[in-house]
Design a protein around this motif. Sequence first.
Motif, PDB file in Angstrom:
ATOM      1  N   ALA A 281     -40.202 -12.700  -7.679  1.00  0.00           N
ATOM      2  CA  ALA A 281     -38.937 -13.199  -8.214  1.00  0.00           C
ATOM      3  C   ALA A 281     -37.989 -12.044  -8.510  1.00  0.00           C
ATOM      4  O   ALA A 281     -38.411 -10.990  -8.998  1.00  0.00           O
ATOM      5  N   LYS A 282     -36.728 -12.252  -8.213  1.00  0.00           N
ATOM      6  CA  LYS A 282     -35.691 -11.265  -8.514  1.00  0.00           C
ATOM      7  C   LYS A 282     -34.845 -11.775  -9.669  1.00  0.00           C
ATOM      8  O   LYS A 282     -34.446 -12.938  -9.692  1.00  0.00           O
ATOM      9  N   ARG A 283     -34.573 -10.892 -10.617  1.00  0.00           N
ATOM     10  CA  ARG A 283     -33.796 -11.280 -11.783  1.00  0.00           C
ATOM     11  C   ARG A 283     -32.644 -10.298 -11.991  1.00  0.00           C
ATOM     12  O   ARG A 283     -32.829  -9.086 -11.879  1.00  0.00           O
ATOM     13  N   VAL A 284     -31.475 -10.826 -12.278  1.00  0.00           N
ATOM     14  CA  VAL A 284     -30.315  -9.993 -12.585  1.00  0.00           C
ATOM     15  C   VAL A 284     -30.379  -9.618 -14.056  1.00  0.00           C
ATOM     16  O   VAL A 284     -30.323 -10.486 -14.939  1.00  0.00           O
ATOM     17  N   ASP A 285     -30.501  -8.324 -14.342  1.00  0.00           N
ATOM     18  CA  ASP A 285     -30.586  -7.859 -15.727  1.00  0.00           C
ATOM     19  C   ASP A 285     -29.213  -7.709 -16.360  1.00  0.00           C
ATOM     20  O   ASP A 285     -29.010  -8.064 -17.511  1.00  0.00           O
ATOM     21  N   SER A 286     -28.282  -7.144 -15.594  1.00  0.00           N
ATOM     22  CA  SER A 286     -26.934  -6.965 -16.128  1.00  0.00           C
ATOM     23  C   SER A 286     -25.954  -6.700 -14.991  1.00  0.00           C
ATOM     24  O   SER A 286     -26.357  -6.296 -13.898  1.00  0.00           O
ATOM     25  N   ILE A 287     -24.698  -6.948 -15.273  1.00  0.00           N
ATOM     26  CA  ILE A 287     -23.623  -6.685 -14.313  1.00  0.00           C
ATOM     27  C   ILE A 287     -22.532  -5.898 -15.029  1.00  0.00           C
ATOM     28  O   ILE A 287     -22.049  -6.311 -16.087  1.00  0.00           O
ATOM     29  N   ILE A 288     -22.179  -4.766 -14.469  1.00  0.00           N
ATOM     30  CA  ILE A 288     -21.144  -3.920 -15.054  1.00  0.00           C
ATOM     31  C   ILE A 288     -19.918  -3.921 -14.145  1.00  0.00           C
ATOM     32  O   ILE A 288     -20.029  -3.702 -12.946  1.00  0.00           O
ATOM     33  N   LYS A 289     -18.771  -4.179 -14.737  1.00  0.00           N
ATOM     34  CA  LYS A 289     -17.512  -4.098 -13.999  1.00  0.00           C
ATOM     35  C   LYS A 289     -16.879  -2.735 -14.267  1.00  0.00           C
ATOM     36  O   LYS A 289     -16.669  -2.354 -15.416  1.00  0.00           O
ATOM     37  N   GLU A 290     -16.591  -2.016 -13.192  1.00  0.00           N
ATOM     38  CA  GLU A 290     -16.084  -0.650 -13.315  1.00  0.00           C
ATOM     39  C   GLU A 290     -14.701  -0.534 -12.689  1.00  0.00           C
ATOM     40  O   GLU A 290     -14.488  -0.998 -11.564  1.00  0.00           O
ATOM     41  N   PRO A 291     -13.740   0.076 -13.393  1.00  0.00           N
ATOM     42  CA  PRO A 291     -12.418   0.285 -12.803  1.00  0.00           C
ATOM     43  C   PRO A 291     -12.498   1.215 -11.607  1.00  0.00           C
ATOM     44  O   PRO A 291     -13.305   2.137 -11.568  1.00  0.00           O
ATOM     45  N   ALA A 292     -11.674   0.955 -10.616  1.00  0.00           N
ATOM     46  CA  ALA A 292     -11.728   1.732  -9.373  1.00  0.00           C
ATOM     47  C   ALA A 292     -10.360   1.769  -8.718  1.00  0.00           C
ATOM     48  O   ALA A 292      -9.452   1.000  -9.080  1.00  0.00           O
TER      49      ALA A 292
END
Length: 235
Positions: free
Chosen positions: A118-129
């Motif tokens: 199983a794959k689990r998303v731990d966190s998502i970070i939005k970064e300015p670019a």
Amino acid sequence: MNRFLISLIAIVGCISCRKPFNVQHFHETVFIDSVSLDTTLKPRKKDTQIRYYPVYYTGPLQDTIHLGEKLPSHGENKNFQDFVLRSLDEVTLTVDTSIKLNNLTIFESYRTGDDTFAKRVDSIIKEPAYAIILQNRSDSTLFLGHFNYLRSIVMQYQDKSGKWKDVEKAAFAYDTCLTFAKNIVVGPKQILVAKLIEYEGNFAPLCRLKLMNFDQTCYSNTFHFKLDKSIINQN
């Protein structure tokens, strides 16, 4: 009538709750980024000497280009011509700091057990670019790396004496592992759009990107970019 008004209000409310797309302009081209802008973003610290330039689009130059998810890093390789571009005379590399974008970095973990995977998303970070636009004006195919990053591009900064120094190391090391890696290629008369992720920094020198291709070198325009002063001690 009341049911119609209630339904209409509900629809308008749902639409207004959606995060708007980020619409930016590059000359005559409109970029529509599915990752909306967020004023509460904070850049994360640079934790490596190998900078990551995620690629979001390769293809023909169009009036409107949609930047959805970054290009997949694995899968079927894209076939390209035997005639590969060696001279960069007809390649332009532009960093447009007026184009405000965001990048999503997804941290995942994997669990195995009881014959399950199983794959689990731990966190998502939005970064300015910012936007990186590479244009291949030639009649040949330009190969730029594997997975979904630009392996042959490094950032440089100008020191107090006016000399240009590399900020990072090129990502050639990752080429040793190519299992199911996708090729990043820009066909004749096509463009590539990538994102230059911002990091925390305590000074903003004049910078540029350096593209290396065989024995050829191409430089981008210059721009001011935040860097950590500790890189001076590493170069």
